[in-house]
Design an enzyme around this catalytic site. Structure first.
Site, PDB file in Angstrom:
ATOM      1  N   TYR A 177       0.782  -1.333   0.095  1.00  0.00           N
ATOM      2  CA  TYR A 177       0.014   0.016   0.077  1.00  0.00           C
ATOM      3  C   TYR A 177       0.950   1.396  -0.057  1.00  0.00           C
ATOM      4  CZ  TYR A 177      -4.709  -1.864   0.266  1.00  0.00           C
ATOM      5  OH  TYR A 177      -5.759  -2.768   0.042  1.00  0.00           O
ATOM      6  N   GLU A 263      -1.683 -30.523  12.386  1.00  0.00           N
ATOM      7  CA  GLU A 263      -2.079 -30.154  10.998  1.00  0.00           C
ATOM      8  C   GLU A 263      -3.206 -29.250  11.349  1.00  0.00           C
ATOM      9  OE1 GLU A 263      -3.919 -30.973   6.549  1.00  0.00           O
ATOM     10  OE2 GLU A 263      -3.046 -32.773   8.004  1.00  0.00           O
ATOM     11  N   ASP A 315      -3.943 -35.143   8.715  1.00  0.00           N
ATOM     12  CA  ASP A 315      -4.703 -36.020   8.031  1.00  0.00           C
ATOM     13  C   ASP A 315      -4.115 -37.149   7.252  1.00  0.00           C
ATOM     14  OD1 ASP A 315      -6.826 -34.429   8.846  1.00  0.00           O
ATOM     15  OD2 ASP A 315      -7.117 -33.418   7.209  1.00  0.00           O
TER      16      ASP A 315
END
Length: 434
Positions: A177, A263, A315
């Site tokens: 910005y 995770e 997972d």
């Protein structure tokens, strides 16, 4: 004579105000003590920790043939180093002087920058991580195709110089910005930021530009953060946000036996609320999925300082392994800084494909892999970080063959606290990691 003013007696009890009556005393946290079976459960984990420390202490201090091979390998790659603000400022000023001399010689200017192209990203087995090769490219202001990128680079150098002189930190969004018209898109300034780090030879965090914090840590670890004492056992249920300013962390202390790398945030919150880290002394960390730079750097640093093993809970799918690969071997985007961002030898604790049958996970909790999942799994079987570990290969081959996957939360089918009261203690007791 004026009437005397009546005053309330001071000796007796007074009625509380409505606000005071509504105010309730704080509820004390339930005390959680070391588990009765902690010594039995943690025996194998302690053996792993001791082996890790013996290996670290037995590394040769003198030169050897392996050292020579590593030096030869390092001579063909680009790696950055930790620098203080003064050193980085000097590096930027040296680049500015070179630009000025070229301009004064009426040559325009040209920047030489290490190439971060995919073809220059190399996995080095000896180092066990992805690194940046020694190829370089040029960015010329007089070349029509490169002039805008060259202008962005010099603008970023100017902004970073100002930030470093002020001894402050800014976010990548802040940087964008400051000159939206020139940068147009944040990806432009973000990419040049990495280019500048490789040009100067410093880590990206040394430039004092950080990403928003994402990771969380809770458990048996304390440290000073910019002078403030932080005890991660007393940071509320959710723990402490991992700060993007890793360089401001000092005096790390811990009595943890291991680090549990999780995770998913949901699994992390289960362990934090149950205060699993008090029953079995550990540090629990999550990056809520794909790891950010701050979490990777924090994990690498505390693992190096504390010399305790890291056990991963992800997972049971190809993407869980891809996340582990980023922690262990690094990412291509940040390959130039892989030395400070990677944590070698993370153990895969769970949820592994073989766990689905071992723990009799219900069929309704097992998910069918998509074609994309299977494709990703087969690609991972060709990856060096998988191929070097036969047990990981076997698990992944089993996953691809059965075409089944499962999330960590699937263990909640046995009970909401099954993961902290049954699954993890059993895993730790058996030393069931690979």
């Amino acid at each position: 004579m004026a009437p005397t003013k009546k005053t309330k007696p001071t000796g007796g009890p007074t009625e509380p105000s409505p606000a005071a009556a509504a105010r309730k005393p704080p509820v004390k946290r339930r005390q959680v003590n070391l588990a009765d079976d902690a010594d039995q459960v943690l025996t194998k984990c302690r053996e792993l920790r001791d082996a890790l420390r013996r290996k670290s202490s037995s590394l040769p201090t003198g030169e050897s043939s392996d050292d020579d091979d590593d030096e030869a390998k390092k001579s063909t790659i680009v790696e950055v180093a930790e620098m203080n603000s003064t050193q980085v400022v000097e590096g930027i000023e040296n680049v500015a002087v070179k630009i000025a001399r070229q301009v004064l010689a009426k040559q325009g200017f040209q920047l030489e920058i290490p190439s971060r192209a995919a073809s220059n990203q190399i996995y080095v087995p000896e180092l066990d991580r992805i690194v940046l090769g020694d190829k370089t490219g040029t960015r010329s202001f007089l070349n029509v195709k490169e002039s805008r990128k060259a202008a962005i680079t010099t603008r970023v150098l100017q902004l970073l110089h100002a930030v470093l002189l002020k001894r402050i930190h800014i976010t990548k969004r802040d940087l964008f910005y400051t000159d939206v018209k020139l940068f147009v898109d944040q990806s432009e300034s973000d990419g040049v930021l990495d280019d500048v780090a490789t040009m100067i030879g410093c880590t990206r965090s040394n430039l004092h530009v950080v990403a928003s914090d994402k990771g969380l840590v809770v458990g048996r670890i304390s440290f000073y953060e910019d002078g403030d004492f932080i005890d991660c056992t007393k940071m509320g249920v959710g723990g402490k946000a991992i700060p993007p300013y890793i360089d401001k962390i000092e005096n790390v202390q811990s009595d943890a036996e291991f680090i549990l790398l999780v995770e998913k945030e949901a699994a992390y919150m289960r362990m934090a609320e149950d205060r699993f880290y008090q029953r079995y002394p550990c540090i629990v960390i999550t990056a809520k999925g794909q790891p950010d730079v701050a979490t990777r750097m924090f994990l690498s640093r505390i693992t190096s300082e504390l010399q305790i093993p890291v056990l991963a809970l992800v997972d049971s799918d190809p993407y869980g392994l891809k996340i582990l690969s980023v922690y262990m071997s690094g990412s291509k985007n940040m390959s130039y800084d892989s030395a400070s961002l990677t944590t070698p030898d993370i153990k895969w604790l769970g949820l592994r494909p073989s766990d689905l049958n071992k723990y009799d996970l219900p069929d309704q909790c097992r998910l069918n892999m998509t074609e994309n999942d299977i494709k990703t799994g087969k690609e991972l079987l060709q990856e060096a970080f998988i191929m070097k570990n036969p047990k990981w290969m076997k698990e992944l081959q089993f996953m691809v063959k059965t075409k089944q996957k499962a999330e960590i939360q699937a263990l909640s089918s046995f009970g909401f606290q099954y993961i902290t009261e049954e699954y993890l203690p059993r895993k730790l007791k058996e030393g069931d990691w690979i």
